[in-house]
Design a protein around this motif. Structure first.
Motif, PDB file in Angstrom:
ATOM      1  N   LEU A 102      45.797 -47.601 -71.652  1.00 44.15           N
ATOM      2  CA  LEU A 102      45.742 -46.157 -71.417  1.00 44.15           C
ATOM      3  C   LEU A 102      46.881 -45.475 -72.155  1.00 44.15           C
ATOM      4  O   LEU A 102      48.022 -45.933 -72.112  1.00 44.15           O
ATOM      5  CB  LEU A 102      45.858 -45.889 -69.914  1.00 44.15           C
ATOM      6  CG  LEU A 102      45.986 -44.442 -69.444  1.00 44.15           C
ATOM      7  CD1 LEU A 102      44.677 -43.714 -69.668  1.00 44.15           C
ATOM      8  CD2 LEU A 102      46.379 -44.404 -67.973  1.00 44.15           C
ATOM      9  N   VAL A 133      48.459 -41.467 -72.658  1.00 39.89           N
ATOM     10  CA  VAL A 133      48.406 -40.057 -72.281  1.00 39.89           C
ATOM     11  C   VAL A 133      49.521 -39.327 -73.024  1.00 39.89           C
ATOM     12  O   VAL A 133      50.708 -39.566 -72.766  1.00 39.89           O
ATOM     13  CB  VAL A 133      48.572 -39.877 -70.761  1.00 39.89           C
ATOM     14  CG1 VAL A 133      48.660 -38.391 -70.408  1.00 39.89           C
ATOM     15  CG2 VAL A 133      47.431 -40.539 -70.010  1.00 39.89           C
ATOM     16  N   ARG A 171      42.221 -31.793 -68.370  1.00 38.91           N
ATOM     17  CA  ARG A 171      41.202 -31.973 -69.406  1.00 38.91           C
ATOM     18  C   ARG A 171      39.892 -32.391 -68.738  1.00 38.91           C
ATOM     19  O   ARG A 171      39.841 -33.437 -68.081  1.00 38.91           O
ATOM     20  CB  ARG A 171      41.643 -33.036 -70.407  1.00 38.91           C
ATOM     21  CG  ARG A 171      42.897 -32.648 -71.177  1.00 38.91           C
ATOM     22  CD  ARG A 171      43.220 -33.624 -72.290  1.00 38.91           C
ATOM     23  NE  ARG A 171      44.387 -33.200 -73.038  1.00 38.91           N
ATOM     24  CZ  ARG A 171      44.866 -33.828 -74.111  1.00 38.91           C
ATOM     25  NH1 ARG A 171      44.257 -34.931 -74.556  1.00 38.91           N
ATOM     26  NH2 ARG A 171      45.939 -33.364 -74.728  1.00 38.91           N
ATOM     27  N   GLU A 210      37.264 -33.757 -69.787  1.00 39.14           N
ATOM     28  CA  GLU A 210      36.752 -35.078 -70.182  1.00 39.14           C
ATOM     29  C   GLU A 210      37.494 -36.224 -69.497  1.00 39.14           C
ATOM     30  O   GLU A 210      37.031 -37.375 -69.512  1.00 39.14           O
ATOM     31  CB  GLU A 210      36.813 -35.249 -71.702  1.00 39.14           C
ATOM     32  CG  GLU A 210      38.207 -35.372 -72.310  1.00 39.14           C
ATOM     33  CD  GLU A 210      38.862 -34.026 -72.610  1.00 39.14           C
ATOM     34  OE1 GLU A 210      39.863 -34.012 -73.356  1.00 39.14           O
ATOM     35  OE2 GLU A 210      38.360 -32.999 -72.101  1.00 39.14           O
ATOM     36  N   GLU A 211      38.641 -35.931 -68.881  1.00 41.45           N
ATOM     37  CA  GLU A 211      39.417 -36.977 -68.199  1.00 41.45           C
ATOM     38  C   GLU A 211      39.141 -37.040 -66.699  1.00 41.45           C
ATOM     39  O   GLU A 211      39.668 -37.922 -66.023  1.00 41.45           O
ATOM     40  CB  GLU A 211      40.915 -36.752 -68.414  1.00 41.45           C
ATOM     41  CG  GLU A 211      41.404 -37.071 -69.812  1.00 41.45           C
ATOM     42  CD  GLU A 211      42.906 -36.884 -69.966  1.00 41.45           C
ATOM     43  OE1 GLU A 211      43.447 -37.318 -71.001  1.00 41.45           O
ATOM     44  OE2 GLU A 211      43.548 -36.299 -69.061  1.00 41.45           O
ATOM     45  N   THR A 234      39.198 -40.218 -64.061  1.00 40.10           N
ATOM     46  CA  THR A 234      39.793 -41.326 -64.814  1.00 40.10           C
ATOM     47  C   THR A 234      41.267 -41.478 -64.449  1.00 40.10           C
ATOM     48  O   THR A 234      41.908 -40.565 -63.942  1.00 40.10           O
ATOM     49  CB  THR A 234      39.690 -41.100 -66.333  1.00 40.10           C
ATOM     50  OG1 THR A 234      40.567 -40.018 -66.714  1.00 40.10           O
ATOM     51  CG2 THR A 234      38.257 -40.782 -66.757  1.00 40.10           C
ATOM     52  N   ALA A 266      43.603 -41.629 -66.580  1.00 41.01           N
ATOM     53  CA  ALA A 266      44.364 -40.719 -67.452  1.00 41.01           C
ATOM     54  C   ALA A 266      44.607 -39.385 -66.755  1.00 41.01           C
ATOM     55  O   ALA A 266      45.684 -38.785 -66.888  1.00 41.01           O
ATOM     56  CB  ALA A 266      43.611 -40.503 -68.765  1.00 41.01           C
ATOM     57  N   ALA A 267      43.622 -38.911 -65.994  1.00 38.40           N
ATOM     58  CA  ALA A 267      43.782 -37.656 -65.273  1.00 38.40           C
ATOM     59  C   ALA A 267      44.896 -37.759 -64.247  1.00 38.40           C
ATOM     60  O   ALA A 267      45.690 -36.816 -64.070  1.00 38.40           O
ATOM     61  CB  ALA A 267      42.465 -37.272 -64.595  1.00 38.40           C
ATOM     62  N   ARG A 292      48.281 -37.780 -66.160  1.00 42.53           N
ATOM     63  CA  ARG A 292      48.577 -36.456 -66.704  1.00 42.53           C
ATOM     64  C   ARG A 292      48.947 -35.485 -65.574  1.00 42.53           C
ATOM     65  O   ARG A 292      49.860 -34.664 -65.696  1.00 42.53           O
ATOM     66  CB  ARG A 292      47.381 -35.925 -67.493  1.00 42.53           C
ATOM     67  CG  ARG A 292      47.725 -34.669 -68.322  1.00 42.53           C
ATOM     68  CD  ARG A 292      46.506 -34.186 -69.116  1.00 42.53           C
ATOM     69  NE  ARG A 292      45.965 -35.204 -69.981  1.00 42.53           N
ATOM     70  CZ  ARG A 292      46.446 -35.515 -71.177  1.00 42.53           C
ATOM     71  NH1 ARG A 292      47.513 -34.865 -71.640  1.00 42.53           N
ATOM     72  NH2 ARG A 292      45.894 -36.451 -71.906  1.00 42.53           N
ATOM     73  N   TYR A 346      43.454 -32.622 -61.208  1.00 47.87           N
ATOM     74  CA  TYR A 346      43.170 -33.289 -62.480  1.00 47.87           C
ATOM     75  C   TYR A 346      42.032 -34.312 -62.364  1.00 47.87           C
ATOM     76  O   TYR A 346      41.147 -34.359 -63.209  1.00 47.87           O
ATOM     77  CB  TYR A 346      44.437 -33.969 -63.010  1.00 47.87           C
ATOM     78  CG  TYR A 346      45.408 -32.995 -63.629  1.00 47.87           C
ATOM     79  CD1 TYR A 346      45.640 -32.983 -65.001  1.00 47.87           C
ATOM     80  CD2 TYR A 346      46.101 -32.080 -62.846  1.00 47.87           C
ATOM     81  CE1 TYR A 346      46.537 -32.091 -65.579  1.00 47.87           C
ATOM     82  CE2 TYR A 346      46.997 -31.175 -63.415  1.00 47.87           C
ATOM     83  CZ  TYR A 346      47.205 -31.186 -64.776  1.00 47.87           C
ATOM     84  OH  TYR A 346      48.083 -30.295 -65.345  1.00 47.87           O
TER      85      TYR A 346
END
Length: 433
Positions: free
Chosen positions: A113, A115, A123, A125-126, A129, A131-132, A135, A204
């Motif tokens: 991963l 970020v 985002r 698209e995240e 996930t 990544a969300a 972030r 997120y």
């Protein structure tokens, strides 16, 4: 400051044995301590192999534990009270600043991963996930006035997937502690880190969760939480040593699937909310219980019988969560067990979250509860664990019945489905730095 090599030397020399024994409720046997030490060493070695840090790079070892709900089933979203605790299954990571504007995490068994931190807005698209979550945690810490930076981390997890032990909260707390250590000088409190994790998951990741999961993971030990003001929950650590109770905590995986249960979960909050709306309120915590009980005949017509029963559960379990914490602090474990059993009965009969009406043939939780109750034979306590409808149950089992209980549950559900856990005294933390 420690480098990866000094982390390895300290672990190998046993300098971390005391905290490892505390985190993982080790029994003092050389084999169990050696296994915990070996796991920590492997994390450091995997980090070195994956990222090849410079010899003088400052590194540290971190832990983010899973959590178990002990009392207050589906009370938090109505601004009620809960009792939860961190457990001795965790995510453990070796991490170090990388001097870059990117967070890079390798979680064992998952894709790497990355970020980037130059733009920390959500985002689309995240959503849903990891990544969300990363972030979101970084964004909230930056919003609080800290300058976050990039780090590398290698992590592995023993938190059971789909067990209701909240692996997502463990992950958020782990990332929060890494950023707190390297970029905030340790200024963030466990309660702040919990709130940061909830923000990441709500805004997120896209899951409208309460704060119980993150608080249970971050604060550590048994924790009583009052969500009357969700922005400023009242948190009380409960002074009780579960290792002296004569009981083991078991989380039993019934093998039933959480998929397609979104509507079931949503209907609980919707129906409780409908009852609150009858009184011009948004949540049941703001409706005095005596007013609710006086209006039950009208509520049956307006909201339906199930909504009334679920509201009854809220008031009773909200009160029980406080009584459970008080019983533990008074050292009255038998009273605590009686309250846990009462909560389980209320969840089954009033809250009705042990099976889904969408698939009435699947009733793994009621069956597991029935068999577990027979195995306990009037001792201990047993209840649904977490959101319900599928997934896991929780039992406090007398140690003299533990072998028979585990054997009986796994005869019903299959090998490896009964997990023996412990409430650990420490929440998210820096293990060694």
């Amino acid at each position: 400051m420690r480098t990866c090599e000094s982390l390895r030397r300290s672990l190998s020399a046993g300098e971390c044995d005391q905290i490892l024994a505390s985190l993982y409720a080790l029994d003092g046997a050389d084999s169990s301590l050696a296994a915990a030490r070996a796991r920590a060493l492997r994390v450091v070695e995997e980090f070195q192999a994956a990222f090849s840090p410079a010899d003088d790079t400052a590194a540290a070892l971190f832990s983010g534990p899973g959590r178990t709900e002990i009392g207050g089933n589906h009370t938090d979203h109505q601004h009620g009270r809960v009792l939860c605790g961190s457990v001795d299954l965790d995510m453990i990571s070796c991490a170090a600043p990388n001097g870059l504007n990117v967070i890079r995490i390798i979680s064992e068994g998952y894709p790497a991963l990355e970020v980037e931190l130059d733009q920390l807005l959500p985002r689309p698209e995240e959503r849903n996930t990891s990544a969300a979550l990363v972030r979101g945690v970084a964004a909230k810490i930056q919003e609080l006035g800290y300058k976050v930076g990039g780090f590398d981390a290698w992590a592995t997890s023993s938190v059971l997937s789909g067990s209701g032990l909240s692996s997502s909260a463990a992950y958020e707390v782990l990332v929060g502690n890494i950023l707190n250590h390297f970029f905030c000088e340790g200024a963030l409190t466990p309660i702040q880190i919990a709130k940061i994790g909830q923000y990441a998951e709500n805004v997120y990741f896209g899951k409208p969760c309460g704060l119980m999961d993150q608080m249970g993971s971050s604060v550590g030990g048994a924790v009583a939480i009052d969500f009357a003001d969700p922005a400023a929950p009242v948190v009380r650590k409960v002074d009780y040593d579960f290792s002296k109770s004569g009981h083991a905590l078991c989380i039993v995986d019934t093998g039933s699937c959480h998929a397609d249960l979104t509507d079931d979960y949503a209907e609980i909050t919707q129906e409780m909310g409908a009852v609150a709306a009858h009184f011009g309120k948004q949540v049941l915590r703001d409706v005095p219980e005596e007013q609710f009980r006086a209006e039950i005949p009208s509520l049956r017509v307006r909201c339906g019988d199930r909504a009334v029963l679920r509201a009854l559960h809220f008031y009773d379990d909200d009160r029980r969560a406080v009584e459970e914490a008080d019983a533990l602090e008074a050292g009255d474990f038998e009273r605590f067990l009686a309250l846990v059993n009462a909560s389980g009965i209320s969840s089954s009969l009033h809250l009705q979250n042990t099976w889904s009406i969408a698939d009435p043939k699947q009733q793994a939780i009621p069956l597991a509860l029935a068999v577990g109750r027979e195995l306990l034979d009037g001792t201990g306590a047993i209840r649904v664990h977490g959101g319900g409808f599928a997934g896991t149950i929780q039992a406090f089992v007398p140690v003299e019945k533990l072998t028979a209980f585990k054997s009986g549950m796994e005869k019903l559900l299959g090998p490896g489905m009964c997990h023996i856990l412990h409430i650990r005294p420490q929440g998210g933390c820096v293990i060694l730095a």
